[in-house]
Design a protein around this motif. Sequence first.
Motif, PDB file in Angstrom:
ATOM      1  N   GLU B 150       0.502  -1.387  -0.282  1.00 34.91           N
ATOM      2  CA  GLU B 150      -0.257   0.328   0.169  1.00 34.91           C
ATOM      3  C   GLU B 150       0.516   1.260  -0.107  1.00 34.91           C
ATOM      4  OE1 GLU B 150      -2.884  -0.207   3.808  1.00 34.91           O
ATOM      5  OE2 GLU B 150      -4.314  -1.173   1.911  1.00 34.91           O
ATOM      6  N   GLU B 151       1.808   1.322   0.667  1.00 35.12           N
ATOM      7  CA  GLU B 151       2.545   2.510   0.787  1.00 35.12           C
ATOM      8  C   GLU B 151       3.692   2.539  -0.813  1.00 35.12           C
ATOM      9  OE1 GLU B 151       5.643   2.268   3.087  1.00 35.12           O
ATOM     10  OE2 GLU B 151       6.720   4.089   2.258  1.00 35.12           O
ATOM     11  N   LEU B 152       3.889   1.451  -1.052  1.00 38.16           N
ATOM     12  CA  LEU B 152       4.431   1.873  -2.703  1.00 38.16           C
ATOM     13  C   LEU B 152       3.685   1.980  -3.839  1.00 38.16           C
ATOM     14  CD1 LEU B 152       6.509  -1.325  -2.852  1.00 38.16           C
ATOM     15  CD2 LEU B 152       7.326   1.242  -2.243  1.00 38.16           C
ATOM     16  N   TYR B 153       2.304   1.334  -3.573  1.00 41.08           N
ATOM     17  CA  TYR B 153       0.987   2.208  -4.767  1.00 41.08           C
ATOM     18  C   TYR B 153       0.777   3.147  -4.210  1.00 41.08           C
ATOM     19  CZ  TYR B 153      -3.983   2.136  -6.732  1.00 41.08           C
ATOM     20  OH  TYR B 153      -4.489   2.031  -7.593  1.00 41.08           O
ATOM     21  N   ALA B 154       1.482   3.569  -3.608  1.00 39.95           N
ATOM     22  CA  ALA B 154       0.813   5.538  -2.760  1.00 39.95           C
ATOM     23  C   ALA B 154       2.163   6.196  -3.103  1.00 39.95           C
ATOM     24  CB  ALA B 154       0.434   5.787  -1.202  1.00 39.95           C
ATOM     25  N   ARG B 155       2.947   5.409  -3.353  1.00 39.94           N
ATOM     26  CA  ARG B 155       4.271   7.513  -3.662  1.00 39.94           C
ATOM     27  C   ARG B 155       4.390   6.866  -4.604  1.00 39.94           C
ATOM     28  NH1 ARG B 155       8.890   5.633   0.332  1.00 39.94           N
ATOM     29  NH2 ARG B 155       9.487   7.269  -0.147  1.00 39.94           N
ATOM     30  N   VAL B 156       4.693   5.543  -5.595  1.00 43.07           N
ATOM     31  CA  VAL B 156       4.340   6.020  -7.034  1.00 43.07           C
ATOM     32  C   VAL B 156       3.511   6.134  -8.287  1.00 43.07           C
ATOM     33  CG1 VAL B 156       5.287   4.472  -8.585  1.00 43.07           C
ATOM     34  CG2 VAL B 156       6.234   3.609  -6.712  1.00 43.07           C
ATOM     35  N   PRO B 157       2.896   7.201  -8.659  1.00 48.57           N
ATOM     36  CA  PRO B 157       2.091   7.342  -9.032  1.00 48.57           C
ATOM     37  C   PRO B 157       1.808   6.836 -10.413  1.00 48.57           C
ATOM     38  CG  PRO B 157       4.344   9.158  -9.441  1.00 48.57           C
ATOM     39  CD  PRO B 157       4.284   7.824  -8.395  1.00 48.57           C
ATOM     40  N   ARG B 158       1.012   6.323 -10.891  1.00 47.86           N
ATOM     41  CA  ARG B 158       0.824   5.524 -12.087  1.00 47.86           C
ATOM     42  C   ARG B 158       0.826   6.431 -13.406  1.00 47.86           C
ATOM     43  NH1 ARG B 158      -1.023   3.682  -8.426  1.00 47.86           N
ATOM     44  NH2 ARG B 158       1.323   3.073  -8.025  1.00 47.86           N
ATOM     45  N   ARG B 159       1.771   5.349 -14.441  1.00 45.80           N
ATOM     46  CA  ARG B 159       1.773   5.799 -15.285  1.00 45.80           C
ATOM     47  C   ARG B 159       1.885   4.822 -16.611  1.00 45.80           C
ATOM     48  NH1 ARG B 159       7.987   7.270 -17.063  1.00 45.80           N
ATOM     49  NH2 ARG B 159       7.812   5.340 -17.047  1.00 45.80           N
ATOM     50  N   PRO B 160       0.792   4.780 -17.334  1.00 42.72           N
ATOM     51  CA  PRO B 160       0.508   4.286 -18.692  1.00 42.72           C
ATOM     52  C   PRO B 160       2.002   3.332 -19.258  1.00 42.72           C
ATOM     53  CG  PRO B 160       0.176   6.025 -19.403  1.00 42.72           C
ATOM     54  CD  PRO B 160       0.417   6.066 -17.760  1.00 42.72           C
ATOM     55  N   PRO B 161       2.005   2.383 -19.402  1.00 41.20           N
ATOM     56  CA  PRO B 161       3.197   1.663 -19.927  1.00 41.20           C
ATOM     57  C   PRO B 161       3.197   2.763 -20.984  1.00 41.20           C
ATOM     58  CG  PRO B 161       1.650  -0.261 -19.940  1.00 41.20           C
ATOM     59  CD  PRO B 161       0.983   1.066 -18.625  1.00 41.20           C
ATOM     60  N   ASP B 162       4.889   1.505 -21.494  1.00 39.38           N
ATOM     61  CA  ASP B 162       4.617   2.847 -23.451  1.00 39.38           C
ATOM     62  C   ASP B 162       3.788   1.948 -23.673  1.00 39.38           C
ATOM     63  OD1 ASP B 162       6.964   4.322 -21.993  1.00 39.38           O
ATOM     64  OD2 ASP B 162       8.449   2.141 -22.127  1.00 39.38           O
ATOM     65  N   PRO B 163       3.320   2.062 -25.413  1.00 35.32           N
ATOM     66  CA  PRO B 163       2.739   1.844 -26.156  1.00 35.32           C
ATOM     67  C   PRO B 163       3.197   0.295 -27.259  1.00 35.32           C
ATOM     68  CG  PRO B 163       3.376   4.115 -26.579  1.00 35.32           C
ATOM     69  CD  PRO B 163       3.453   3.887 -25.224  1.00 35.32           C
ATOM     70  N   ARG B 164       2.156  -0.262 -26.632  1.00 33.90           N
ATOM     71  CA  ARG B 164       3.327  -1.531 -27.644  1.00 33.90           C
ATOM     72  C   ARG B 164       3.144  -1.095 -29.222  1.00 33.90           C
ATOM     73  NH1 ARG B 164       2.272  -6.248 -24.873  1.00 33.90           N
ATOM     74  NH2 ARG B 164       1.432  -5.720 -22.804  1.00 33.90           N
ATOM     75  N   ALA B 165       4.368  -1.266 -29.693  1.00 33.59           N
ATOM     76  CA  ALA B 165       3.970  -1.366 -31.181  1.00 33.59           C
ATOM     77  C   ALA B 165       2.723  -1.380 -31.994  1.00 33.59           C
ATOM     78  CB  ALA B 165       5.507  -2.436 -31.909  1.00 33.59           C
TER      79      ALA B 165
END
Lengths: 552, 495
Positions: B150-165
């Motif tokens: 939960e701490e990791l989830y709160a501290r790291v912002p969500r970021r979409p993965p690099d778009p696949r080819a």
Amino acid sequence: MRVALLTEGARPYAQRGGPGWSARLAEGLREHEFELYLLAGPAGRGGAADGPAGVQGRFDAVHELPMWGVRPAGRGPAALRRRQYLRAYEQLVRALVMPRERGSFGPGLYRLAELARADGALPAFLASGRAQRVLERAWRSPGADTAAGQPMVRDVLVAADLLEQCLRPLSAPWYGTGPGGLGAADVCHVIGTGPAALPALAAKQLHGVPFVVTEHGLHLREQYAGYREAPYRWPVRALLLTFFRLLTEETYRQAALLTPGSSHDQQWQRRVGADPARTRVVHEGTPAVARPAAGPEPTAPTVVWAGPLEPGRDPALMLHAFARIHAELPAARLLVHGEEAVPGHLAHCEALAGRLGLTGAVEFAGRPASAAEAWRSGTVVVFTALVQRAPLLLADAMLSGRAVVSTDTGVAREVVGPTGLLVPPRDPQALAGACLALLGDEERRSRLGLAGRLRAQERFAVEPVVTAFRDIYLELVSNWPAYPDGRSGTSGQRLRPFARPAEYWMAAGPAGAPAGVGGAVAEERRTPAGAGADAEPEAAAEAKPEALAEVV
Amino acid sequence: MAGRDPARGATPEAARRARGGRVPGTRRPGGKLPDGPPSGGPLSGGPVPDGPLPGDRPAADPPAGAAPSGPLSARPLTAGPAAGEETPAPGPGRPPGAGGDPVRELMARHRALCEQAVDPLEIAAGLEEAGLGPGAAARYRHTDVFSLAEELYARVPRRPPDPRAAEPGESWRRRSGAALWTALAAALPCAALAAVRVARPGPPGALGLLAAVAAGGWLAATAVRALSTPGPGRPPAGGYGPPGGPQNPWRPGEAERPEHLAGRPGPWSVSPWAAGPERPGRRPRPVVLGYGLAAAATLLLPLLAGSGPAQAAMVVAAGAALGAAEWTARWFRHVGRIHLGTAATITDFRSRLRPVLPVAVGLHLAVLAVLTFAALAVLTAVAPRPGPPQAGGLLHAVAHRADAVQWAAQGGQGLLLLLAVLLLHCGRAGAAVAALAAGSFGTALLVLLQGRPGLGWPLLAEHGPAGALLLGSGPAVAVLLPYAGVVLGRPGSYR
């Protein structure tokens, strides 16, 4: 008693909960009727050699529903009902995408179940453009959780497709109180959650049948792991994983009893919202407890490592530790049993052994003839997995009577306990130390081995499982009013054994009935089959032999 | 930790963590975590080391980037040994982060997992798979893996993965090859039957019927073969499957069953969502056979009914134009798939696709006109009309070989075939077959009724089979065109 076993399994492969686990249960509880409700893979995938045909004899009936793959043919709902469908579906979808509306998941799901039971048009409805538009509208509305990306058209399509497949059990022809219907069962027993729990949830809602959930390896955890490698975009993953999480929470909330296979799984269940008071750990039984202990140890000190070769099982740790063992004890040998599960990992391990200078001392033996064969060939058995989810492989090794060294992950601590050595993961020094300590001390080895064998025999025998479920079924049925909603019982149906608990006839009401239901039951007591309250026990006594004859 | 007062300037994250609970303030735009040293706290005696500061850690500590406990998604699935695997991390006898914020290192190691997690439980599952148990969580000052996650989830912002080819669409070359093959396969039997009919004019005898059946069978067989071979143009019959479900027979828990000592029981390399060998829909389906037969009937009926070399030449042109229809349909699907990948909403997709159908129809009609003209020109050059040579040269002569009704019938038939092929490629095989069958059935009925008294339609009486073809395929096209306009605008047609 009629027990409906609900599980999910692909035809050529073992069912969830282990091959034959449910068959063994049915075998052990011959006094009950077991019907298997199987969510099978798409029809035509491989032969049915290991599937229902093989276990058919142990169940009174096997009902199969093809899950996954092509949508079953069928028409969508008529125009009037379609609006009801749309409303229920919107409720469900908003629960998935709106963090504030999680509570509407259950009502939406049950409404869909009711509608699907009435006309079976759910799959066609979910695939229709209207349902897709509802999904898109809810998903793109303000307040939806799109932390890592907005859904696009293709995400809507993929998610609608996946939801349709997941919700397929709601339109199964299994509901109703007729023969083969879940409403006629006294208890539902769900093995593994996920879609397999959907019919049980619907049966509880529609017919008031209680259900017990057995989980060996959490379905939800597997979904988290599986979707991480899936080719879907983040919004789809988020939607589907939320669906599985809410479904699991609802299952745990509605289940009369949860029986996880290990305390490790129990912790996960508690985290997802299971009530500890309704949780009972029932270890998975294995017939291997009857096996005799492995014979005398091999002459050369041998370390055995067994398992599929993949990074998660960390055979590299074993090799690194063995390099240290070999330096101390040049006569020692290492036997690695198992085939590669990730292509190329065997070659990688062989190269690593070569680099560590262990070529002569390490043997990659491939797949053993049997697990017992593998354990017999070693002096000490070592497990180095980064996480050990299921207890059976460890238990099998302990049953051989060899001393076990394992990494302290997952279930290892509760399975091995004080009868083996636990080392931290990724620590070759500690692992080598533990192995050397055992290899150099025959008395300790045999003592630990014997203790481990006894411990495994005690915990993983089949008989305790059967006994536990015999008690659980009886307890469940005796505490559960047969017709909590008062609808199904009043229509002058034939009475069935156990259709009403003994307390129902003897006392004022079921002893342990949930609050709020007792009133309905007490009210129902006065009315069934038009009989007065005083005449009722007699009516039951008359009805019972007849019903028994029907069963026989 | 408790003694570190946030008001006195210790690491903000550490201080917030000490108070317990999530750290919403650490979400920064751009997904980067503060890398620079935080303002030094007087209590902790200088900046809290965060991130990999080499001087601050024992030499045995693995570099954060190459640690073997990296996120599973980054785990090498092939033979390539991870760099860290050669030197496993040392034991847990010592707290992993020597400084005040041990979680930071963990965060860096599992960055991809945390950025793409949808739920703290997903991080917990990932951490467990990386070998972190309750004991390790305690070293990060948490009671269990879940609160650490939960701490990791709160501290790291969500970021979409690099778009696949993007999925490679159908190549220009492949599409043209398929179109050429279709054109050849359709024009040849048409030409053969035309030759038979021109050689033996009059009502089709046994030989004519036999030739028609042979040509129809050939057409149907080639259609079935072309539509049953896999390719990017084929709509998937199986749809999408959830991973980890029974489609993927392997589930993680089963690695630990004694009977599965030997690797995975299923084909591991074949993932359930790839086009695996068990994907249904690769077999020729009855509807495809129905399409082949209906298309053959639509093409060949005018030949059986009609007479005259001009009609025969036009049928051969129509057969060749089937190749153009195939090309157009594949192009249409290609365009649809491109928009499916990029459109944001269903409405957006619809509006993007609206102009494509008129373009496709125009393209096809133009090619059909050119082919018909060419066929008539060849016919005129090979076998000029009996009678005195007309003024105006070849162009004029060709224009007079076929009248307006014949041209209209040709266009109507071509349009019907194009729409059927389009619908077939977009997963509406039933509608395609129904339209073709209705068109050809109507034509056949009109041809049979042609000579009857009481059916005094001038179009039918004066123009023979061309009139019947126009009257048969015209209504079918009139119904099919709006239907196709609606159906082909749906995103579901391009999966």
